[in-house]
Design a protein around this motif. Structure first.
Motif, short mmCIF file in Angstrom:
data_model
loop_
_atom_site.label_atom_id
_atom_site.label_comp_id
_atom_site.label_asym_id
_atom_site.label_seq_id
_atom_site.Cartn_x
_atom_site.Cartn_y
_atom_site.Cartn_z
N ILE A 96 33.46 22.28 -70.73
CA ILE A 96 34.09 23.01 -71.83
C ILE A 96 35.44 22.35 -72.11
O ILE A 96 36.16 21.98 -71.17
CB ILE A 96 34.25 24.51 -71.50
N CYS A 97 35.74 22.15 -73.37
CA CYS A 97 36.98 21.48 -73.76
C CYS A 97 37.78 22.40 -74.68
O CYS A 97 37.22 23.06 -75.54
CB CYS A 97 36.69 20.18 -74.51
N PHE A 98 39.07 22.43 -74.48
CA PHE A 98 39.92 23.20 -75.39
C PHE A 98 41.18 22.41 -75.71
O PHE A 98 41.66 21.61 -74.93
CB PHE A 98 40.26 24.58 -74.83
N TYR A 99 41.67 22.66 -76.92
CA TYR A 99 42.84 21.93 -77.41
C TYR A 99 44.04 22.86 -77.41
O TYR A 99 44.02 23.95 -77.99
CB TYR A 99 42.60 21.40 -78.82
N VAL A 100 45.11 22.41 -76.76
CA VAL A 100 46.36 23.16 -76.70
C VAL A 100 47.50 22.24 -77.10
O VAL A 100 47.39 21.01 -76.96
CB VAL A 100 46.62 23.75 -75.29
N ASP A 101 48.59 22.82 -77.58
CA ASP A 101 49.71 21.99 -78.05
C ASP A 101 51.03 22.70 -77.76
O ASP A 101 51.52 23.51 -78.57
CB ASP A 101 49.57 21.70 -79.55
N TYR A 102 51.61 22.39 -76.61
CA TYR A 102 52.87 23.01 -76.21
C TYR A 102 54.00 22.68 -77.19
O TYR A 102 54.89 23.50 -77.42
CB TYR A 102 53.24 22.57 -74.81
N ARG A 103 53.96 21.49 -77.78
CA ARG A 103 55.03 21.08 -78.67
C ARG A 103 55.15 22.00 -79.88
O ARG A 103 56.25 22.23 -80.39
CB ARG A 103 54.80 19.64 -79.13
N GLN A 104 54.02 22.54 -80.33
CA GLN A 104 54.04 23.45 -81.47
C GLN A 104 54.04 24.92 -81.06
O GLN A 104 54.65 25.76 -81.73
CB GLN A 104 52.83 23.20 -82.37
N ASP A 105 53.37 25.23 -79.95
CA ASP A 105 53.10 26.63 -79.62
C ASP A 105 54.02 27.19 -78.54
O ASP A 105 54.08 28.41 -78.36
CB ASP A 105 51.65 26.80 -79.20
N GLU A 106 54.68 26.36 -77.78
CA GLU A 106 55.66 26.77 -76.77
C GLU A 106 55.17 27.93 -75.91
O GLU A 106 54.21 27.79 -75.17
CB GLU A 106 57.00 27.09 -77.46
N SER A 107 55.79 29.10 -75.99
CA SER A 107 55.45 30.20 -75.08
C SER A 107 54.05 30.77 -75.32
O SER A 107 53.54 31.55 -74.51
CB SER A 107 56.47 31.33 -75.20
N TYR A 108 53.40 30.40 -76.43
CA TYR A 108 52.02 30.83 -76.68
C TYR A 108 51.01 29.93 -75.96
O TYR A 108 49.81 30.22 -75.98
CB TYR A 108 51.72 30.79 -78.18
N THR A 109 51.47 28.85 -75.36
CA THR A 109 50.58 27.89 -74.72
C THR A 109 50.12 28.39 -73.36
O THR A 109 50.95 28.75 -72.51
CB THR A 109 51.29 26.53 -74.54
#
Length: 204
Positions: A96-109
């Motif tokens: 299973i693969c998921f895409y996350v982006d701390y640079r844009q989402d910060e505390s939502y990551t």
């Protein structure tokens, strides 16, 4: 009791009445997961019914399956947050693969994610746990049953246990589920000896 936001790409299940519908995805963003990286696998997310524990209006399950890294699912409630993926028949799941982006989402990551499999909600077993530090990109989680390099299950659950900076709600931008690809006749190395059958050697 989880909020029953449901969607189904495979047919045979009543369509959801709300607007947070799933979109069918048939291709992987080539800049994210390269064909070489996913060789021998195929995406089976469109064969499942997807439902979420919660979502903010306008940021539902369709954004997990729209093949865009610019959109995202946003939860709307207390942790943990859940993505539930149900198949009509027992299915082999390799990763299973998921895409996350701390640079844009910060505390939502997400910072900790648990992956569970089973026949239904009552017998789910954790098969993988992922801990991340400020991730930006695709996270690939290989699933291993201990006896094989994939697991067989009717249900797959992704549980977001915690976020960065103690954030409450979460963002996931894409989720894809992969199974081992079926062999095609051209990959079977058929070695017919009779003239009659030899004509089928190079079937594609």
């Amino acid at each position: 009791m989880m909020e029953a936001e449901m969607s189904n790409d495979a047919g045979g299940v009543p369509a959801p009445t709300n607007e947070e519908r799933v979109a069918t995805v048939t291709a992987v963003d080539p800049s994210a997961l390269t064909p070489t990286a996913m060789r021998g696998l195929r995406d089976i997310g469109s064969q499942a019914t997807w439902w979420l524990s919660t979502c903010k209006p306008g940021f539902g399950v369709d954004h997990l399956r729209d093949n865009s890294l610019e959109t995202y699912w946003q939860s709307d409630g207390q942790q943990p947050h859940f993505i539930n993926i149900n198949f009509k028949r027992k299915t082999s799941v390799k990763s299973i693969c998921f895409y996350v982006d701390y640079r844009q989402d910060e505390s939502y990551t997400p910072s900790r994610i648990s992956v569970r499999v089973g026949n239904n909600m009552l017998d789910l077993v954790e098969v993988a746990k992922v801990e991340m530090v400020e991730p930006s990109g695709w996270i690939n989680v290989d699933l291993d049953s201990g006896k094989d390099d994939s697991v067989r299950a009717f249900m797959l659950q992704v549980a977001i246990l915690s976020n960065h900076q103690n954030g409450r709600d979460t963002h996931l931008r894409q989720v894809k589920v992969y199974t081992p690809a079926l062999s095609t006749p051209s990959q079977l190395n058929l070695n017919f000896t009779s003239p009659l059958l030899a004509q089928f050697r190079d079937l594609k």
